[in-house]
Design an enzyme around this catalytic site. Structure first.
Site, PDB file in Angstrom:
ATOM      1  N   ARG A 135     -43.436 -24.454 -68.816  1.00  0.00           N
ATOM      2  CA  ARG A 135     -44.712 -23.770 -68.688  1.00  0.00           C
ATOM      3  C   ARG A 135     -44.576 -22.275 -68.483  1.00  0.00           C
ATOM      4  NH1 ARG A 135     -46.819 -26.664 -63.715  1.00  0.00           N
ATOM      5  NH2 ARG A 135     -48.678 -25.434 -64.033  1.00  0.00           N
ATOM      6  N   THR A 139     -47.818 -27.950 -69.301  1.00  0.00           N
ATOM      7  CA  THR A 139     -47.056 -29.190 -69.435  1.00  0.00           C
ATOM      8  C   THR A 139     -47.803 -30.402 -68.893  1.00  0.00           C
ATOM      9  OG1 THR A 139     -46.048 -28.652 -67.364  1.00  0.00           O
ATOM     10  CG2 THR A 139     -44.896 -27.974 -69.333  1.00  0.00           C
ATOM     11  N   GLY A 140     -47.311 -31.544 -69.231  1.00  0.00           N
ATOM     12  CA  GLY A 140     -47.826 -32.810 -68.701  1.00  0.00           C
ATOM     13  C   GLY A 140     -48.863 -33.450 -69.591  1.00  0.00           C
ATOM     14  N   ASP A 148     -51.605 -30.534 -56.673  1.00  0.00           N
ATOM     15  CA  ASP A 148     -51.066 -29.439 -55.859  1.00  0.00           C
ATOM     16  C   ASP A 148     -52.030 -28.976 -54.789  1.00  0.00           C
ATOM     17  OD1 ASP A 148     -48.464 -28.673 -56.553  1.00  0.00           O
ATOM     18  OD2 ASP A 148     -49.179 -27.883 -58.464  1.00  0.00           O
ATOM     19  N   HIS A 151     -54.531 -33.704 -67.717  1.00  0.00           N
ATOM     20  CA  HIS A 151     -53.362 -34.512 -67.381  1.00  0.00           C
ATOM     21  C   HIS A 151     -53.721 -35.926 -66.872  1.00  0.00           C
ATOM     22  CE1 HIS A 151     -49.080 -33.921 -65.531  1.00  0.00           C
ATOM     23  NE2 HIS A 151     -49.325 -35.193 -65.668  1.00  0.00           N
ATOM     24  N   GLN A 196     -54.775 -27.314 -69.933  1.00  0.00           N
ATOM     25  CA  GLN A 196     -54.638 -27.842 -68.574  1.00  0.00           C
ATOM     26  C   GLN A 196     -55.943 -28.459 -68.094  1.00  0.00           C
ATOM     27  OE1 GLN A 196     -54.515 -25.151 -65.184  1.00  0.00           O
ATOM     28  NE2 GLN A 196     -52.662 -26.125 -64.451  1.00  0.00           N
ATOM     29  N   TRP A 211     -49.245 -35.341 -56.729  1.00  0.00           N
ATOM     30  CA  TRP A 211     -49.414 -34.742 -58.059  1.00  0.00           C
ATOM     31  C   TRP A 211     -50.427 -33.610 -58.027  1.00  0.00           C
ATOM     32  CZ3 TRP A 211     -53.999 -34.304 -60.654  1.00  0.00           C
ATOM     33  CH2 TRP A 211     -53.916 -33.721 -61.935  1.00  0.00           C
ATOM     34  N   LYS A 231     -60.591 -26.201 -62.346  1.00  0.00           N
ATOM     35  CA  LYS A 231     -59.276 -26.740 -61.972  1.00  0.00           C
ATOM     36  C   LYS A 231     -59.410 -27.976 -61.075  1.00  0.00           C
ATOM     37  CE  LYS A 231     -55.731 -24.060 -61.330  1.00  0.00           C
ATOM     38  NZ  LYS A 231     -54.619 -24.048 -62.287  1.00  0.00           N
ATOM     39  N   GLU A 232     -58.696 -28.004 -59.986  1.00  0.00           N
ATOM     40  CA  GLU A 232     -58.637 -29.239 -59.205  1.00  0.00           C
ATOM     41  C   GLU A 232     -59.967 -29.608 -58.550  1.00  0.00           C
ATOM     42  OE1 GLU A 232     -56.223 -27.052 -59.396  1.00  0.00           O
ATOM     43  OE2 GLU A 232     -54.285 -28.075 -59.505  1.00  0.00           O
TER      44      GLU A 232
END
Lengths: 798, 798
Positions: free
Chosen positions: A332, A706-707, A491, A641, A687, A489, A633-634
């Site tokens: 990444r 990635t992922g 973060d 992913h 992502q 997983w 995001k989260e």
């Protein structure tokens, strides 16, 4: 609204509207040298590491977008008019000129028609060489002879990116340039072995090695002084900012095409001269390009499918494995998003990327697996971010820096974090990564390979896997649920002493995979021991993790539930449901209820949200996720992913329509015509996609990270299309939309080819009635076949 | 060739040709908020720390130069023509428009005449407020009513510069913006207490908070879409890149001037509203500006001189103390050279900067001295680079970052280096710094203040000084010469176990200064002890450090001499000569020979080279200096910082002509007309001037970097003009060019004013025949006078 299209025949994505508001990127290079390049030829090169092996400079998140790059300027020497072969940086009005960028597999091609001239430029890094070739062709389509000046341009970078970014009292005096015999040599006095070069197959009429001479004061790449003047000033200097510009005037007859090859490489003037000589022969260039094409042609031939779904075909046969393999190779930290500021590999993402690409590049995967184990401690956990070079006694460590090291900076030893800074999931991915590699390749001896630990000692691969499982078994709370530690997983879920259901399910999953290995090896003692741990987990999960309608995400250190219907925010988390099912832990009825809850509360046309409802108030007991804007995001975006995990779970439950609905919702291919919403390139998984709580709902961000690609590939090929390697044979267990009549797969596995044709006359989602191998009915697995054979497999669903 | 001139009346440097090929910078702000701004209004702001308190974004070493900045765009709404009040970023052809930048003391003023409009913009940070005011006036000089749109523009930055530079997967989602009641609020969701704002005294007609909406795709600050359109799009967003653009259309009658005040500040919307209300009253703005003018007027009045040399007058009365004081306040890491990537203070430079500016800002100097002592270990050495906040138990530590911390990053404890990573000189500067502060202020009680050490324990200031001396006394080799350790003053001489003559001389110098303190306090035991150490050093130096024609620079760890005539390269080092003399250690005849050698071998029209001949081959026994290109920085450039040491040495030897020759050679003032060679701004000392071995010989680089201005100021005021505070009185001991007839100084010291007039009828360089204080002849020191008194001092040289 769209900016391009998929050219299936050439395996290219073709951008025919170059004014994309974001960067559409591609990766050149398959070995040591890499270039990340945009649709406007902006980007940068490095050798080995984007942090300390940088070759060309890039200003990320810049104004204007994506400067500088690897440019070819053309100038009409009669009129003084000039342009670039890529649309930017000169940016001729798109009404007056035609520009196309073709991103292919490990090459990018730029084409333009302007001013009676057709030009093209193909960039690629040939196998076996640390050089980027620019294959340029210029055709005179007008009816008179033309005098066209060609200028190359790259801006060289200090090789170490931190200094290049911010310490100009050292950075600007550490490098120098010169040009002899048509080779620009960019050097670091303090580091006599490091050079970069730029050369060409022509004798330059003029050159510039000094950036500010080429560009000129208060100008930019859009209007460089040298190009405007029609000539470089033959500048070179010790210290300052450097560039690679070689200029040549060509006289081109009507209808004539001239060809020029430019070369940007790692190595000094001697290397440049050798390279120049080699690629001055254009047949060598053609052959090198054909090798790149063949590289991918032969690797992708290991898996090709024809399904009723066009998008799935295009993505599974080309773009998704290309993305997954590229992430394994370059990670990444080589991108436009993380521009080399961090180096090395992320533990969990690298492990996951290998899962999906061992059929494409088994050697590279094996190398990464060894690196991952070297970055595992003897305690069993993995180093979350690590530079493989630091654990590699045979390799070069980081290069010297052009400064006296500051206090403490000279410490290049491996830093082993305290338990509170460990991610609870990292090493568990290793178990799956090794298992998938073994199932793909049959390289069972790998398990006996001795690999060092990051801190001290060494062990076999097999023992490394046990260490990972033992670490998770050790770090459980009184209720038997795994501790979350710094993060699992996710973060941004930072439970420290709290517990994570996801890592508990993952632990169960990894134990199940390991037990297959132990059983295959007849290690009965291990089978017994790890089966017992698995059953303890199952009991603990049953007792603690069911919330009534779905699975909890965990507990804070103070014992508060996370992901419970009792809360106002963060009631339901996707991963808790998909992992309960995917791990094989959940009972069937709870699995159905959990996955239905996910469908009801988390799904929309772009995919499954990570949680619901988004957090609006910081809660440090849960973690940083509560400090992120809603829908980003989260915090309740549609994170890519985890979506394939839900697909796998649905396939395990036999619900093929829903699994495929999830698959197509996120499939970039189907967003090609709605770029006003998606924005990001439609050939790469991103992502995340902005969630429904954000004003930019549907916008995709961070391509190539990635992922995601790897797991989508795994979900689609192994669970939807349902062909899975096992230790002993190929398992065929599709789970498809009911309305599919048939599909077929060509799969190379352990040296032989399987031409698999699947018919679904009863229109079921799951269930295999019969399998015929080379005309013979078989039951269960398709056994390993003689290498080199071609095998016909007829599968009847029903 | 020149780009501007000194406007002595206004204490401004006026740039009337704005196409300077480098950045001419200035510093705004005297307390918490700082802006570094160029002559084209490019630059950035921060509060507290340029590393983690950044407010606006800047792309250093960019193309084009110095983007972005703090801009005001004007647009003629009849024709659509637009420009900026600073020349860049729109960059109207200089044949069509007139642009002027006036860098004043803590303010910068931009003026332009174009299109029948005269506009000016004054930027400054008022005392007592964390806000930058933009005082804009627009005058219609045409004969018709005009409709002129005004747009402000800044690009906001993530507050932490490392993330802002390179981690866009976090950085781009951590901040958001909104605009309510005319206030743009830039927020960090993860950090609810941190906001920045932009507002104005007008009600905006439109606004943009989103950078890419204001600028537009594939455009830049040169041609922003919003300005071209004549209107912003009222954009705001959570996540992304943010800006502060407020737009207002003004109708301006012929001859009319409108005034608009924009405000860029630290704090949230509420703070913005309060600020807006306060400065909407233009008389408050005028008063705040007057306060800034008065701040410097009153402080600079503490020392003013009239000499026969115009350049000396201009620089000593305004620019050199301004530079030295600015370095004490903002340190080197706020500049265009080190752009906040390193934070905090450099030990040695901060200590030296205080030496020259305690008469200007005694409180700030005292604060810095305490911080330096807090960064001294109980072993006695200083932490080479440190962040005072980390040693300040009462203060805020670093702000939270918008990411889950990586392993190890959470460790914010102070790192104490091993001996091999210690600089041998750092803490010795502390001794001089404290002594000069005491002599200036008479604040002897300060010596009894208890200050903590960086590692453990605490001690009085007096004991801190002893620790520094003891550390150097302990780390000597068998020959009695001090070890070089990681480096001495020269960061690139890395002797480790070898020895440094410079630090040996410095140790002697510091002992001498300390002994004055001990004597003043009647601490006889200390006097005896440290005098004894000093005499041991003198013997060791005499026995080991004389090379026959000059002093050695030291010895490598293997015992090879450095700075010896026996070598081919690096034969003679400036600092070894000047420090042998300046420390008072050298015998007179050796002093003369050493300084003559320096004159013969190292001096040219731009100053004294650091060494001769330049190194051409790496020699890691000597250090990194041998890995730098010839003529650059430590490898035989004309490094500014050591030149004043040679001036002081020559003054001590009574050679006033040579001292003044050195002084004027480097005086930026005298290079104003040769900017094609110097390039850098002529009101600031630079870190170095390219040496004779470089193709850019004479080019000055790194303005504002610390150390140089302070030492030049000390050399000129205390050694050439020769008025030196001591514990008991003012010493008058000039050393001037023989052809000077007279000069005068107004000096405020300990509350009273001394109007010192020096006559030199015999045309000597040195020697005072008589001093009359208020008409009375005195001998020796001028005693401290009653505070508030005005005292006449008549000095006769001869």
């Amino acid at each position: 609204m769209k900016y391009g299209y998929f050219d299936e025949k050439n395996r290219e994505y073709v951008i025919d509207r170059c004014d994309v508001p974001v960067s559409f990127t591609n990766y050149l290079g398959l070995e040591n040298m890499c270039t990340v390049i945009s649709h406007n030829s902006g980007g940068y090169s490095f050798k080995g590491s984007p942090e300390y092996g940088r070759i060309t400079r890039f200003r990320p998140n810049g104004v204007p977008l994506d400067r500088p790059g690897h440019y070819v300027y053309l100038r009409d020497d009669e009129t003084g008019k000039y342009w670039t072969v890529s649309w930017q940086p000169v940016g001729i009005d798109l009404k007056e000129a035609e520009y196309v960028c073709r991103h292919g597999l490990s090459y990018s091609k730029f084409e333009c028609k302007y001013n009676g001239i057709i030009a093209e430029k193909t960039l690629f890094v040939p196998l076996g060489h640390d050089v980027e070739l620019w294959d340029v062709k210029v055709t005179n389509t007008s009816d008179r002879k033309r005098a066209i000046s060609l200028f190359s341009y790259v801006e060289f970078s200090l090789h170490q990116i931190d200094l290049d970014n911010k310490d100009f009292q050292m950075g600007l005096y550490a490098s120098g340039s010169s040009c002899t015999e048509g080779v620009i040599d960019y050097t670091f006095f303090y580091h006599p072995d490091m050079h970069h070069f730029m050369t060409a197959d022509f004798e330059p009429d003029s050159y510039d090695c000094v950036r500010d001479e080429f560009i000129g004061n208060y100008r930019s790449e859009s209007n460089p002084a040298a190009v405007e003047n029609g000539r470089c000033s033959n500048s070179s200097k010790l210290g300052g900012n450097h560039c690679g510009s070689l200029h040549k005037q060509f006289e081109i007859e009507p209808g004539q095409t001239i060809r020029a090859v430019l070369m940007l490489g790692a190595g000094g003037a001697e290397q440049g001269k050798k390279t120049r000589k080699m690629f001055a022969d254009h047949s060598v260039v053609d052959k090198a390009f054909e090798q790149i094409k063949n590289y991918w042609r032969s690797r992708l031939a290991n898996y090709q499918c024809i399904t009723p779904d066009e998008g799935a075909n295009v993505m599974l046969n080309t773009w998704t494995p290309y993305q997954a393999a590229t992430c394994v190779t370059w990670s990444r930290f080589a991108s436009f998003i993380e521009v080399g500021g961090r180096t090395g590999l992320g533990y969990r993402d690298t492990a996951q990327d290998t899962i999906s690409s061992s059929y494409l590049q088994p050697d590279k995967v094996k190398q990464r697996l060894v690196e991952l184990m070297r970055a595992q401690t003897s305690e069993g956990f993995g180093l979350h971010l690590f530079d493989p070079a630091m654990m590699d006694e045979s390799g070069d460590a980081k290069a010297n820096l052009p400064t006296v090291l500051l206090s403490g900076d000279s410490d290049q030893s491996v830093h082993i974090p305290e338990l509170k800074d460990v991610c609870s999931d990292d090493a568990l991915w290793l178990v799956a990564a090794v298992c998938e590699y073994l199932k793909e390749t049959g390289d069972i001896d790998f398990l006996e390979t001795e690999v060092t630990f990051a801190d001290e000692g060494s062990a076999t691969v097999y023992e490394h896997l046990k260490k990972a499982l033992d670490f998770s078994a050790k770090h459980v709370a009184d209720n038997g649920i795994c501790q979350g530690l710094r993060a699992d997983w996710n973060d941004c879920i930072n439970l420290r002493g709290g517990q994570s259901s996801m890592v508990t399910f993952m632990h169960y999953w990894a134990l199940r995979l390991f037990n297959e290995v132990a059983a295959y090896l007849n290690r009965d003692d291990d089978s017994e021991r790890y089966s017992e741990i698995a059953s303890r987990i199952k009991q603990a999960a049953a007792a603690n993790l069911w919330d009534g309608q779905w699975y909890l995400r965990g507990f804070t250190a103070e014992g508060r539930k996370i992901g419970t219907d009792e809360d106002e925010e963060g009631k339901l988390f996707l991963n808790a449901q998909s992992w309960a099912v995917m791990s094989g832990l959940s009972e069937h009825d709870k699995a159905i209820r959990a996955m239905d809850a996910a469908y009801d509360k988390l799904f929309d046309r772009y995919g499954l949200h990570l949680l619901w409802p988004a957090y609006s108030k910081p809660d440090d007991g849960v973690g940083f996720v509560t400090r992120v804007y809603k829908g980003i995001k989260e915090n309740a975006s549609i994170f890519s992913h985890p979506n394939p995990w839900a697909i796998i779970a649905e396939c395990m439950l036999g619900r093929g329509d829903r699994a495929f609905e999830y698959y197509t919702a996120m499939l970039p291919f189907y967003q090609n015509d709605m770029m006003e919403i998606r924005q990001a390139e439609p050939y790469s998984y991103c992502q995340f996609v902005m969630g429904k709580d954000h004003t930019d709902h549907g916008r995709a961000r961070h391509p190539w990270l990635t992922g995601s690609a790897g797991w989508f590939y795994t979900a689609a090929t192994k669970w939807i299309l349902g062909v899975r390697p096992t230790f002993k044979g190929l398992e065929v267990d599709p789970c498809v939309p009911k309305d599919w009549d048939e599909f077929s797969i060509v799969r190379k596995w352990r040296g032989s080819t399987f031409n698999i044709s699947v018919k679904n006359p009863d229109h079921v989602s799951k269930g295999v009635k019969s399998i015929k191998l080379n005309g013979q009915e078989i039951t269960g697995l398709i056994p390993v076949q003689q290498p080199g054979t071609d095998n016909d497999v007829q599968v009847l669903m029903g």
